[in-house]
Scaffold this active site. Structure first.
Site, PDB file in Angstrom:
ATOM      1  CB  SER A 192      18.129 -24.983   3.386  1.00 59.90           C
ATOM      2  OG  SER A 192      18.059 -23.535   3.582  1.00 59.90           O
TER       3      SER A 192
ATOM      4  CG  HIS B  58      15.013 -21.800  -0.151  1.00 58.17           C
ATOM      5  ND1 HIS B  58      16.702 -22.767  -0.475  1.00 58.17           N
ATOM      6  CD2 HIS B  58      14.927 -22.404   1.145  1.00 58.17           C
ATOM      7  CE1 HIS B  58      16.981 -22.866   0.270  1.00 58.17           C
ATOM      8  NE2 HIS B  58      16.624 -22.650   1.268  1.00 58.17           N
TER       9      HIS B  58
ATOM     10  CG  ASP C 143      16.572 -21.242  -3.782  1.00 62.04           C
ATOM     11  OD1 ASP C 143      16.172 -20.470  -2.997  1.00 62.04           O
ATOM     12  OD2 ASP C 143      17.374 -21.935  -3.637  1.00 62.04           O
TER      13      ASP C 143
END
Length: 275
Positions: free
Chosen positions: A122, A247, A211
């Site tokens: 991320s 995610h 995601d």
């Protein structure tokens, strides 16, 4: 790939500077510790939208990768923008400081500082990309030492992110303020690499189609950007979209673990062969 997992020795919460958040963990395979065999080191950078997150978020993945490769793994913390005084570029400066500390302390802990791999999740992928593609954050001494980079569910373009997810200003503004020009200058893919001699390590971009927090466009656009640079700088880039998971949930997928290990072992084998 050998699926046998070995025991690990943990050196926890090692300070690389003076702030309480400026710490890192080292996982050292016991086999390496006893034989004194120097191995590469894999440096993992957590996410958390610049305002939260901790190195423990990558603990399970990091331990598995260390066990499978018999390589040392470092999990690093950096200052996050949960208080008003912590703002860009403090995050990337901390990451650079942590990596330089790792580079400088190889003899003490027993790993090679000429074979370093970055794995970011991320915002961690954003930070590792800043280190590679934004000249002011590149560490000259490390240009020949970072041998590969893996970005997982990464953010690479803040302006585009805010176009797609306008409410993400609640994450971006505490970290970067409100100036759109800063958003652009801080985003890796707005920077050109004009010198063909600049060393760009091989890159693996991983993004799940499941995601729910960061769209696939971030990965696709960044892939195109890196691909153009790699053509000039004799490097390579891959984009993997076949691994399932949300995610954060992707971090628990065995397929992710295996894909990262395969990428690093292949890069390391080519490096060893070239020598």
């Amino acid at each position: 790939m050998n699926q046998e997992k070995c025991e690990l020795i943990l050196h926890a919460d090692i300070p690389y500077s003076s702030h309480p958040q400026q710490t890192l963990d080292l996982y050292i395979p016991s086999l390496i510790a006893t034989t004194k065999l120097l191995t590469p080191i894999i440096i993992m950078i957590h996410g958390g939208a610049w305002i939260t997150g901790d190195k423990k978020d990558l603990k399970s993945l990091g331990k598995s990768i260390s066990s499978l490769t018999n390589f040392v793994v470092a999990l690093i913390n950096y200052r996050i923008s949960n208080t008003p005084e912590i703002k860009h570029p403090m995050h990337i400066n901390d990451v650079a400081a942590a990596i330089y500390w790792i580079y400088s302390n190889c003899d003490k802990y027993g790993y090679r500082n000429d074979s370093m791999y970055l794995v970011g999740h991320s915002v961690g992928a954003f930070l590792s990309a800043q280190l590679i593609f934004i000249p002011e954050y590149r560490i000259k001494e490390l240009s020949n030492s970072i041998r590969g980079v893996v970005g997982i569910e990464g953010i690479y373009d803040i302006p585009t992110l805010l176009e797609r997810w306008p409410d993400y200003t609640r994450f971006v503004e505490p970290a970067f303020g409100t100036d759109p020009e800063i958003y652009k200058s801080a985003s890796p893919q707005y920077h050109s690499i004009k010198d063909a001699a600049t060393i760009i390590p091989p890159y693996l971009i991983i993004h799940s189609l499941e995601d729910e927090l960061v769209d696939i466009g971030q990965a696709n656009d960044f892939y195109k950007y890196v691909e153009q640079i790699c053509k000039k700088n004799e490097s390579c880039v891959e984009c993997e979209t076949g691994i399932k998971g949300t995610h954060d949930g992707i971090l628990n997928e065995r397929e992710l673990e295996q894909r990262i290990v395969e990428f690093i072992l292949l890069r390391q084998s080519k490096l060893s062969f070239s020598k």
